[in-house]
Design an enzyme around this catalytic site. Structure first.
Site, mmCIF file in Angstrom:
data_model
loop_
_atom_site.group_PDB
_atom_site.id
_atom_site.type_symbol
_atom_site.label_atom_id
_atom_site.label_comp_id
_atom_site.label_asym_id
_atom_site.label_seq_id
_atom_site.Cartn_x
_atom_site.Cartn_y
_atom_site.Cartn_z
ATOM 1 C CB SER A 258 -27.219 7.592 3.995
ATOM 2 O OG SER A 258 -28.357 6.880 4.259
ATOM 3 C CE1 TYR B 67 -25.155 2.938 2.646
ATOM 4 C CE2 TYR B 67 -27.118 3.697 4.029
ATOM 5 C CZ TYR B 67 -26.453 3.847 2.930
ATOM 6 O OH TYR B 67 -26.659 5.100 2.049
ATOM 7 C CE LYS C 217 -23.024 5.810 1.955
ATOM 8 N NZ LYS C 217 -22.327 6.442 0.721
#
Length: 324
Positions: A117, A141, A145
């Site tokens: 991402s 988050y 990643k």
């Protein structure tokens, strides 16, 4: 070759499955179906209902289907939720990845494509974000990643696995109405949701240092994202030494105000003038990808413009919400 696609029944995953099947690849889907729907998948595609945290299930699936490569898309992906539930996100996204990699190594799988991402970059202060732009994620988050990319790279070097980490920017659109995004976490479905309720769309902040004062983002059609996965899978099949980290973006910036106006036009709700709300903490003024590296490495370029994204997404929204 047989490719295992984790999270293949979700929004992006189902598009990747379709693109790979259309391209002649043999695929099997592993999905716990907490967010996915097997009805999205082409007829004849095998679906194994399991979590990437379930090591016995992974061992069984990899052996039973003779898996040669993995496209790992399954993940939790809500930035705000990750701030509230960091332990959950690290377990699902990072421990899940570790478990999957352990199973892959033991099964002799030698190709691994990872869904990463642009959240790994945080708030980059550059006109175009390249893969060399320093990473400073601002949420659990994004951290999960980035740590996942590091883990994949290390495992690839240690065990002779060809790897590709693909950093998505803002994904929108649908290949077909039934494959549309059923969530309401990104700008396009969020605006759809408000205008379908007769409410004005919101713009969070109009005093950024950009041409119209609203944030500028890079939007990429989900079909282009799926095509990038096919290209990455084929590159890894042909190049056992590959170790790639690549942006998936259009390279074009669109402001939030421009996007909202386009959504209003396409949906026919031009009477709903947008309202300006306070800035959201952590929103960078501009995040636009450089797509040079993926063009050079995979021969990939975005094929769909932002209008095609919005039109296809609106058709999908209307199918899911017939009164919209």
């Amino acid at each position: 070759m047989t490719w295992l696609i984790t999270g293949g029944a979700g929004y992006i995953g189902s598009h990747v499955v379709k693109a790979m099947v259309d391209g002649g690849e043999k695929v099997v889907v592993l999905d716990d179906l907490t967010a996915g729907d097997s009805d999205r998948l082409p007829a004849g595609v095998a679906v194994e209902r399991a979590s990437v945290l379930d090591r016995p299930a992974l061992d069984r699936v990899l052996a039973a289907h003779g898996v040669d490569g993995i496209v790992h898309i399954a993940a939790r992906k809500q930035v705000g939720e990750s701030v509230e539930r960091p332990l959950f996100y690290y377990r699902e996204n990072l421990t899940g990845l570790q478990t999957l990699l352990e199973a892959a190594v033991d099964a002799g799988v030698r190709r691994f494509v990872f869904s990463s991402s642009a959240a790994v970059y945080g708030m980059p202060d550059v006109d175009l974000v390249t893969e060399r732009t320093p990473c400073a994620p601002m949420s659990p988050y994004g951290e999960s990643k980035l740590a996942g990319e590091w883990l994949i790279s290390a495992v690839g070097r240690a065990h002779g696995i060809a790897t590709a980490s693909l950093r998505y920017f803002n994904v929108a659109g649908a290949a077909a109405p039934e494959l549309g995004d059923r969530g309401a976490a990104n700008i396009v479905p969020l605006v759809f949701q408000r205008i379908s309720q007769g409410r004005a769309p919101l713009i969070f902040g109009d005093d950024y240092p950009t041409p119209d004062g609203t944030c500028v983002r890079d939007y990429v059609h989900v079909q282009d994202v799926a095509a990038a996965h096919v290209a990455a899978a084929r590159r890894l099949a042909a190049d056992p030494e590959a170790s790639l980290v690549l942006n998936i973006g259009s390279g074009q910036g669109v402001s939030v105000a421009e996007m909202v106006d386009l959504i209003r036009e396409v949906s026919g709700h031009t009477e709903l003038e947008p309202e300006v709300a306070p800035r959201r903490p952590g929103d960078p003024a501009r995040v636009v990808a450089s797509a040079e590296a993926i063009g050079r490495e995979l021969g990939w370029t975005a094929q769909y413009d932002v209008r095609a994204m919005v039109e296809s997404a609106w058709a999908a929204w209307q199918l899911q919400h017939p009164t919209a």
